[in-house]
Design an enzyme around this catalytic site. Sequence first.
Site, PDB file in Angstrom:
ATOM      1  N   ASP A 105     -39.596  13.921  68.687  1.00  0.00           N
ATOM      2  CA  ASP A 105     -39.550  13.692  70.126  1.00  0.00           C
ATOM      3  C   ASP A 105     -40.980  13.742  70.649  1.00  0.00           C
ATOM      4  OD1 ASP A 105     -38.696  13.342  72.704  1.00  0.00           O
ATOM      5  OD2 ASP A 105     -37.823  15.333  72.939  1.00  0.00           O
TER       6      ASP A 105
ATOM      7  N   ASP B 140     -39.260   6.926  72.539  1.00  0.00           N
ATOM      8  CA  ASP B 140     -40.043   8.116  72.214  1.00  0.00           C
ATOM      9  C   ASP B 140     -39.323   9.138  71.348  1.00  0.00           C
ATOM     10  OD1 ASP B 140     -38.278   8.761  74.240  1.00  0.00           O
ATOM     11  OD2 ASP B 140     -39.646  10.157  75.219  1.00  0.00           O
ATOM     12  N   GLU B 141     -38.163   8.810  70.782  1.00  0.00           N
ATOM     13  CA  GLU B 141     -37.517   9.767  69.886  1.00  0.00           C
ATOM     14  C   GLU B 141     -36.660   9.059  68.851  1.00  0.00           C
ATOM     15  OE1 GLU B 141     -34.430  12.349  71.421  1.00  0.00           O
ATOM     16  OE2 GLU B 141     -34.188  11.091  73.204  1.00  0.00           O
TER      17      GLU B 141
END
Length: 365
Positions: A9, A104-105
């Site tokens: 993350d 983003d993860e």
Amino acid sequence: MTRKIVHIDMDAFFASVEQRDFPELRGKPVIVGGKPESRGVVAACSYEARQFGVHSAMPSSRAVKLCKDAIFVPPRFDAYRQASAGIHEVFKQYTSMIEPLSLDEAYLDVTERAAALGSATAVAQRIKQDIKSTVDLTASAGISYNKFLAKIASDMDKPDGLYVIRPEHADAFIQQLPIRKFFGVGKVTEQKMQRLGIFTGADLRSRTEVELQTEFGQAGAYYYRVARGIDERPVRAHRTRKSIGQETTFSGDVVDKQFIWQTLQTIAASLESTLEAKQLAARTLTLKLRYSDFQLNTRSKTTASVFVSVSDITGTLPELLRRTEAGHRPIRLIGITLSNLVKHDPEQGSLAIVEVRESSQLGLF
């Protein structure tokens, strides 16, 4: 063999990209989103801004009251997509079993690579180092034997964190975990659980599966399993997505039409990024509202063409909004879901022929 799952993350992703690209923003409270005077919404914020209580989905007018020195910058989704592409290139060096959740993860199954490098922790450390050297951003990693625990672990030591939940420690970890930390337990569910006397994992584990299903329906079976550290979902590298969606829960009741519209524009921009990254388009758009009395309201439209861009999405929203009580009846949550997904080649441009309306036409709903 026990699986080795890593959840990566990125730390304050949008804001961190802005601070990376504009050194004068480093160490300062940065808010990505609309400015207060335009009744904007916080899309993301730096850790410096979070220290003042600022968070995503907050009205910008509220954010500036909490943090008077905040610096507002407009989103640059092209920059975020480029950074995300570089991060995924790092992932590919360690495993082919990658399940992206957003820009983003992602989940990574590193079982095989962990055997070669000695441990999943060593793999996660290298991934973090490579992300830093490649795109100059920091990531937090959670490591465990299943996806549920890996995702929780990645949030335990932010920013730039690395947290491991080993099988022999999982039971004790889950029992002391506040119920709000359980992935899948939102604010409304948390409140309901607390009314039932469920405040921690230990409280959740004390309930039978029948009791939980009676109170929470199908989700009850999920809560029963994860309270015991059971999550058998594999990391799906090539899973078929049925829909893509995003929603925002407001901190209080919202009636203001312009604020609602700004929130929907932010969501639409994020969905455009996801569609482009996955080379997908959608034929159905669903608007989701939850009123202040928790009544859920959805309105959908299916087109012969497709939804690809922000203008495609926002172009049809006024029509759906007019079929709700938004702007007249207080709402607590709003979201957009895109379904009937099809593959789409970005080089061919948007195929959508949905009529585009400007945000100035807010009076339409």
